[in-house]
Write an enzyme that holds these catalytic residues in place. Structure first.
Site, PDB file in Angstrom:
ATOM      1  N   LYS A   1     -26.458 -25.431 -19.988  1.00  0.00           N
ATOM      2  CA  LYS A   1     -26.827 -26.487 -19.044  1.00  0.00           C
ATOM      3  C   LYS A   1     -26.811 -25.866 -17.493  1.00  0.00           C
ATOM      4  O   LYS A   1     -27.746 -25.840 -16.781  1.00  0.00           O
ATOM      5  CB  LYS A   1     -25.855 -27.634 -18.999  1.00  0.00           C
ATOM      6  CG  LYS A   1     -24.395 -27.168 -18.450  1.00  0.00           C
ATOM      7  CD  LYS A   1     -23.603 -28.474 -18.632  1.00  0.00           C
ATOM      8  CE  LYS A   1     -21.829 -28.038 -18.198  1.00  0.00           C
ATOM      9  NZ  LYS A   1     -20.994 -29.342 -18.106  1.00  0.00           N
ATOM     10  N   ARG A   2     -26.081 -24.637 -17.459  1.00  0.00           N
ATOM     11  CA  ARG A   2     -26.133 -23.839 -16.263  1.00  0.00           C
ATOM     12  C   ARG A   2     -27.521 -23.143 -16.019  1.00  0.00           C
ATOM     13  O   ARG A   2     -27.886 -23.016 -14.777  1.00  0.00           O
ATOM     14  CB  ARG A   2     -25.100 -22.911 -16.280  1.00  0.00           C
ATOM     15  CG  ARG A   2     -23.474 -23.349 -16.579  1.00  0.00           C
ATOM     16  CD  ARG A   2     -22.628 -23.307 -15.585  1.00  0.00           C
ATOM     17  NE  ARG A   2     -21.332 -23.881 -16.263  1.00  0.00           N
ATOM     18  CZ  ARG A   2     -20.636 -24.977 -15.703  1.00  0.00           C
ATOM     19  NH1 ARG A   2     -21.629 -25.745 -15.072  1.00  0.00           N
ATOM     20  NH2 ARG A   2     -19.862 -25.465 -16.251  1.00  0.00           N
TER      21      ARG A   2
END
Length: 503
Positions: free
Chosen positions: A263-264
């Protein structure tokens, strides 16, 4: 296949559904539908410490939006419920006890402090502490203690866990539909905890019991579960149950091709990795979603299908029905699949062309305040002219605003290119031609204006560029005569006159 195909997607409600999870759900769904089977959604929420409010609802809503709804799950009982593991916790202890009775599991009374001391002792000697065959008889468990000592500890209510007794000196040959033969030496396996001191099962026990009770025939899951395959196989063998067939999907890699997509990465590079927007209140971070960024669900599904699978042909555009018909687990790749957001954009652009003008026009009108009072039929006509240049519905306004409102700002580079000495005379003549055109159609306008240009041996650019500049405020866009026809005679003249006045 003699038995009815039953597959399950079993996410934990510890946060939003990652795009890798959506792909896992998709491959399960495609396989089930290909073989007339059932797609089960099971919520594995035994880890209450990591439970996130709203995550379960996010998962179900995301699957519905993607167009891969589950056949069985919370709210859709198919006779195998309940479908939340937290509501099934009364089931698992009896199976843990059964393994103890069969000699495949044992009580372990080791404290956290004693295990930590063993780990530090091993580290000091340059070794790794593994709780298994080589040391379990030296530790505090029912294999090393007498029956009387074990009974006394249980009667006294001492905390314990139940560990699986992994076999010694055995080579396992496990079959995986994607990986083929997977060879495992049992001597390297640790004695995993199956039942925790808090009275809850670990993932491994609950997962196997639930898959068995729900009659799951194929377990299709991510590559990260491959190290658990040996334990899961051994559990099936210990219970004397028929094991399902396994297929472990390749990782979805970062755009660089190195490392698992996280997700980063989405937050860092500005693209979505979740199907829908997710507001992480704990982190104070709003994560982008494919839905909210304007991707079509069927385009996203087509894109995801090609992350790790291929049909064996050059064809890339597949409807969901076509994917179901074509899909085979054997055509899944072992190697990781690189996530390419530009490819996702390309799929969306292709699906934009396949959508009806009506459906795009409706979405365009709903999302653009300036169109609130515009007739939907007119918007459809505009969409037909511009959609081939759009990848998203949100692109449409920048491509078509001049069909609805006169330019108020003009592109400076276009101004310098289009407006030259003598342009005013050309535009004045165009106004005369347009005013004299009684049959105000695309064909007549084109015939009259191009005829005048040819007859007077004027370069087309000298006429068409300032005309386009006047109508659209820039030098790009659809057919000029279509624009003139759509906005009407009076509006066309008005816009040309405005540029004449500027000159």
């Amino acid at each position: 296949m003699s038995k009815k195909v039953r597959v399950r997607f079993a996410p934990s409600p510890t946060g939003p559904l990652h795009i890798g999870g959506v792909r896992t759900a998709l491959f399960n769904y495609l396989f089930a539908k290909k073989h007339g089977g059932d797609f089960v959604l099971r919520i594995e929420d035994t880890d209450q410490n990591r439970f996130v409010e709203g995550a379960e609802e996010y998962i179900t809503e995301a699957l519905e939006w993607c167009g891969i709804p589950f056949d069985e799950g919370v709210g859709k009982d198919g006779g195998f419920g309940p479908y939340r593991q937290s509501e099934r916790k009364h089931l698992y202890k009896q199976y843990a006890d059964e393994l103890i009775e069969k000699g495949h599991a044992y009580y372990a009374f080791d404290t956290a402090d004693s295990l930590d001391a063993h780990r530090k002792d091993h580290e000091a000697k340059g070794k790794t502490f593994i709780y298994n065959w080589h040391n379990r008889l030296k530790l505090t468990n029912s294999l090393a203690l007498s029956a009387e000592e074990v009974a006394a500890k249980l009667d006294a209510g001492e905390p314990y866990v139940i560990r699986f007794k992994s076999p010694q000196d055995e080579i396992l040959h496990l079959q995986d539909i994607v990986r083929g033969d997977v060879k495992i030496d049992t001597n390297i396996l640790d004695d995993k905890i199956l039942f925790k001191s808090d009275g809850m099962p670990t993932y491994h026990l609950a997962n196997i019991v639930d898959d068995h009770l729900m009659e799951i025939t194929h377990v299709i899951r991510g590559e990260e579960w491959l190290p658990s395959l040996a334990l899961h196989y051994l559990l099936y063998r210990s219970f004397e149950w028929e094991a399902p067939q396994f297929a472990h999907l390749p990782l979805i890699l970062k755009p660089t091709g190195k490392g698992k997509l996280s997700k980063r990465d989405g937050a860092k590079f500005g693209f979505p990795v979740f199907p829908k927007e997710w507001n992480d209140t704990k982190e104070g971070q709003l994560y982008m979603g494919f839905k909210d960024e304007g991707y079509f669900p069927d385009a996203l599904i087509n894109f995801l299908a090609f992350l790790g699978w291929n049909p064996g042909t050059e064809q890339e555009i597949f409807s969901l029905d076509a994917l179901i018909e074509t899909f085979e687990l054997e055509r899944i790749n072992k190697a990781g699949a690189r996530f390419d957001i530009k490819k996702a954009d390309w799929f969306n652009q292709q699906y934009m062309q396949l959508k009806s003008n009506e459906s795009i026009a409706i979405a365009f009108k709903e999302n653009q305040a300036e169109l609130a009072d515009i007739d939907i039929n007119y918007i459809e006509m505009v969409v037909d002219l511009i959609k081939e240049r759009a990848s998203f519905t949100k692109d449409l306004w920048s491509l078509s605003h001049f069909f609805f409102v006169a330019p108020t700002e003009y592109d400076e580079k276009a101004r310098k290119k289009a407006l030259k000495e003598g342009t005013g005379d050309i535009l004045n003549k165009l106004v005369e031609i347009i005013e004299a055109t009684e049959d105000y159609s695309v064909e007549t306008l084109q015939t009259n204006i191009k005829g005048w240009i040819t007859d007077n041996e004027i370069g087309f650019g000298k006429v068409m560029q300032p005309l386009r500049f006047a109508l659209a405020g820039a030098l790009s866009g659809p057919d000029l005569f279509q624009i003139m026809f759509m906005i009407g005679k009076q509006e066309t003249i008005k816009r040309i006159q405005k540029v004449i006045d500027m000159l």
